[in-house]
Each structure stands twice: as structure tokens, then as C-alpha cells.
Design a protein around this motif. Structure first.
Motif, PDB file in Angstrom:
ATOM      1  N   ALA A 135       0.864  -1.180   0.000  1.00 53.99           N
ATOM      2  CA  ALA A 135       0.000   0.000   0.000  1.00 53.99           C
ATOM      3  C   ALA A 135       0.900   1.229   0.000  1.00 53.99           C
ATOM      4  O   ALA A 135       2.026   1.188   0.520  1.00 53.99           O
ATOM      5  CB  ALA A 135      -0.913   0.015   1.219  1.00 53.99           C
TER       6      ALA A 135
ATOM      7  N   GLU B 127      -4.537  -2.100   4.560  1.00 52.39           N
ATOM      8  CA  GLU B 127      -4.889  -2.402   3.177  1.00 52.39           C
ATOM      9  C   GLU B 127      -3.943  -3.369   2.478  1.00 52.39           C
ATOM     10  O   GLU B 127      -4.258  -3.886   1.417  1.00 52.39           O
ATOM     11  CB  GLU B 127      -4.980  -1.107   2.365  1.00 52.39           C
ATOM     12  CG  GLU B 127      -6.064  -0.159   2.838  1.00 52.39           C
ATOM     13  CD  GLU B 127      -7.468  -0.709   2.650  1.00 52.39           C
ATOM     14  OE1 GLU B 127      -7.664  -1.575   1.769  1.00 52.39           O
ATOM     15  OE2 GLU B 127      -8.372  -0.270   3.388  1.00 52.39           O
TER      16      GLU B 127
ATOM     17  N   ASP C  63      -0.145  -1.942  -4.894  1.00 51.29           N
ATOM     18  CA  ASP C  63      -1.377  -2.707  -5.055  1.00 51.29           C
ATOM     19  C   ASP C  63      -2.566  -1.877  -4.607  1.00 51.29           C
ATOM     20  O   ASP C  63      -3.673  -2.028  -5.128  1.00 51.29           O
ATOM     21  CB  ASP C  63      -1.301  -4.004  -4.223  1.00 51.29           C
ATOM     22  CG  ASP C  63      -0.119  -4.853  -4.636  1.00 51.29           C
ATOM     23  OD1 ASP C  63      -0.168  -5.427  -5.740  1.00 51.29           O
ATOM     24  OD2 ASP C  63       0.861  -4.919  -3.872  1.00 51.29           O
ATOM     25  N   VAL C  64      -2.315  -1.014  -3.608  1.00 48.97           N
ATOM     26  CA  VAL C  64      -3.371  -0.157  -3.060  1.00 48.97           C
ATOM     27  C   VAL C  64      -2.810   1.250  -2.873  1.00 48.97           C
ATOM     28  O   VAL C  64      -1.763   1.429  -2.251  1.00 48.97           O
ATOM     29  CB  VAL C  64      -3.890  -0.685  -1.702  1.00 48.97           C
ATOM     30  CG1 VAL C  64      -5.072   0.144  -1.225  1.00 48.97           C
ATOM     31  CG2 VAL C  64      -4.252  -2.158  -1.777  1.00 48.97           C
TER      32      VAL C  64
ATOM     33  N   VAL D  91      -3.714   4.792  -1.158  1.00 53.40           N
ATOM     34  CA  VAL D  91      -4.592   5.256  -0.084  1.00 53.40           C
ATOM     35  C   VAL D  91      -4.416   6.756   0.124  1.00 53.40           C
ATOM     36  O   VAL D  91      -3.290   7.251   0.210  1.00 53.40           O
ATOM     37  CB  VAL D  91      -4.288   4.518   1.242  1.00 53.40           C
ATOM     38  CG1 VAL D  91      -5.286   4.916   2.316  1.00 53.40           C
ATOM     39  CG2 VAL D  91      -4.265   3.007   1.048  1.00 53.40           C
TER      40      VAL D  91
ATOM     41  N   LYS E 173      -5.044   1.854 -10.872  1.00 51.39           N
ATOM     42  CA  LYS E 173      -6.192   1.052 -11.297  1.00 51.39           C
ATOM     43  C   LYS E 173      -5.936   0.366 -12.633  1.00 51.39           C
ATOM     44  O   LYS E 173      -6.305  -0.795 -12.815  1.00 51.39           O
ATOM     45  CB  LYS E 173      -7.447   1.917 -11.343  1.00 51.39           C
ATOM     46  CG  LYS E 173      -7.942   2.286  -9.952  1.00 51.39           C
ATOM     47  CD  LYS E 173      -9.154   3.164  -9.992  1.00 51.39           C
ATOM     48  CE  LYS E 173     -10.367   2.305 -10.282  1.00 51.39           C
ATOM     49  NZ  LYS E 173     -11.626   3.067 -10.203  1.00 51.39           N
TER      50      LYS E 173
ATOM     51  N   GLY F  28      -4.543  -2.450  -9.579  1.00 51.03           N
ATOM     52  CA  GLY F  28      -4.602  -2.099  -8.162  1.00 51.03           C
ATOM     53  C   GLY F  28      -5.909  -1.407  -7.821  1.00 51.03           C
ATOM     54  O   GLY F  28      -6.788  -1.237  -8.671  1.00 51.03           O
ATOM     55  N   LYS F  29      -6.020  -1.004  -6.560  1.00 51.01           N
ATOM     56  CA  LYS F  29      -7.236  -0.308  -6.134  1.00 51.01           C
ATOM     57  C   LYS F  29      -6.882   0.971  -5.389  1.00 51.01           C
ATOM     58  O   LYS F  29      -5.759   1.152  -4.919  1.00 51.01           O
ATOM     59  CB  LYS F  29      -8.127  -1.209  -5.282  1.00 51.01           C
ATOM     60  CG  LYS F  29      -7.578  -1.560  -3.920  1.00 51.01           C
ATOM     61  CD  LYS F  29      -8.578  -2.420  -3.147  1.00 51.01           C
ATOM     62  CE  LYS F  29      -8.064  -2.691  -1.750  1.00 51.01           C
ATOM     63  NZ  LYS F  29      -9.051  -3.357  -0.909  1.00 51.01           N
TER      64      LYS F  29
ATOM     65  N   VAL G  90      -8.181   3.485  -2.262  1.00 51.89           N
ATOM     66  CA  VAL G  90      -8.975   3.529  -1.033  1.00 51.89           C
ATOM     67  C   VAL G  90      -8.921   4.945  -0.481  1.00 51.89           C
ATOM     68  O   VAL G  90      -7.839   5.537  -0.390  1.00 51.89           O
ATOM     69  CB  VAL G  90      -8.442   2.525   0.016  1.00 51.89           C
ATOM     70  CG1 VAL G  90      -9.151   2.695   1.352  1.00 51.89           C
ATOM     71  CG2 VAL G  90      -8.572   1.100  -0.489  1.00 51.89           C
TER      72      VAL G  90
END
Length: 163
Positions: free
Chosen positions: A32, A55, A116-117, A119, A136, A140-141, A143
């Protein structure tokens, strides 16, 4: 309990960090990333960093350099220099790596780290988050953590100036 001598080993140059991330990923760990100035640490920062650390297996914090901070916040900032801010950040249990960046935004750093994340705090929308599109697109995402109301470095500086 961890010993304080680990603190300097959590502060990385970008090439060192890229090697470390490769080691983490080789054993199947996730990463993260969050970023900011983190000039005067407060409860809101601790909450946000704690949430970010949940995360992924490892949390990387990109820290604005002194020059970057001055460009973003004005000549009176930062209150604490980049070495002090890096040391305080690295001393936090939930933070696994700290890396400085010189640019006004962490976009190049995010592209190099490719977490990967990604934040950020709740004062941003996903469209405003630098690097969100790239993370993205890489699978990945993003948050967005809620903000702890009533806590800000600007507010703390304002209180101090009223003394």
C-alpha cells in the motif's frame, strides 16, 4: 518490542525501495502507498496511516521533500525538515518504508512503486487522487479513508500562533 535502531533502515532512496518492493513481491506480499507532508504529526495522521496499513502487507509513505513542501504550502513550511519528518514517520509501527520525493505530486513515485493499493484521506475524491488512474490500470485499487475532523497541521500552527 522493536528496537529504535530499526528506524533508519525504514528510510529509503527510490532505487533502494524498488529493490525492497521486488523482495516483498517475490514472497507474495502486497504493498500500500500513501503520501503527504506530515509536517506536525497528529491524531488524524495516525488514524489515516493505521487505516492505510490495513490495506496491504506493507505500507510505504511518500514524503514531500522540504522544497516540494515550500512550493505547496508556502515559505513558512515545513515546520520540521525532511530528515525530522522522515525519522518520525519511520518510527511509526504501521509504516514499513519512507521515501522522499521532490516533485509537487507523487505521480512519478507512484508509477515507480506501482502499489497494489493507493490510499488517501477523505478530503480527496478518486478523480483528484494523483496516480489513481495508473494504479487502477495496473490492477490495483484506490482507497479513500475518512478524515478525523478537527485535526490538521494548519489548525495546530494557527493555535500556536495565537499563544
Amino acid at each position: 518490542m522493536r528496537k529504535a535502531d530499526i528506524i533508519p533502515s525504514k528510510i529509503f532512496t527510490l532505487p533502494e525501495l524498488i529493490k525492497r518492493i521486488a523482495q516483498w513481491r517475490a514472497i507474495g506480499k502486497t504493498v500500500a502507498f500513501t503520501n503527504g507532508v506530515f509536517d506536525i504529526m497528529h491524531r488524524g495522521h495516525i488514524y489515516s496511516l493505521s487505516q492505510a496499513a490495513r490495506e496491504a502487507d506493507y505500507l510505504i509513505v511518500g514524503l514531500n521533500s522540504d522544497a516540494s513542501t515550500k512550493r505547496l504550502k508556502g515559505d513558512a513550511r515545513p515546520v520540521n525538515d525532511e530528515q525530522a519528518r522522515s525519522t518520525v514517520m519511520a518510527a511509526l509501527l504501521m509504516v514499513d518504508a519512507v521515501v522522499l520525493f521532490e516533485e509537487d505530486t507523487p505521480l512519478e513515485l507512484i508509477k515507480a512503486v506501482m502499489p497494489d493499493v493507493l490510499v488517501k484521506g477523505g478530503d480527496y475524491t478518486e478523480e483528484q487522487i494523483v496516480g489513481a488512474k495508473e494504479v487502477k490500470a495496473n490492477g490495483g485499487k484506490v482507497v479513500i479513508n475518512p478524515i478525523v475532523e478537527g485535526y490538521s497541521t494548519t489548525g495546530i500552527i494557527g493555535k500556536i500562533n495565537q499563544l
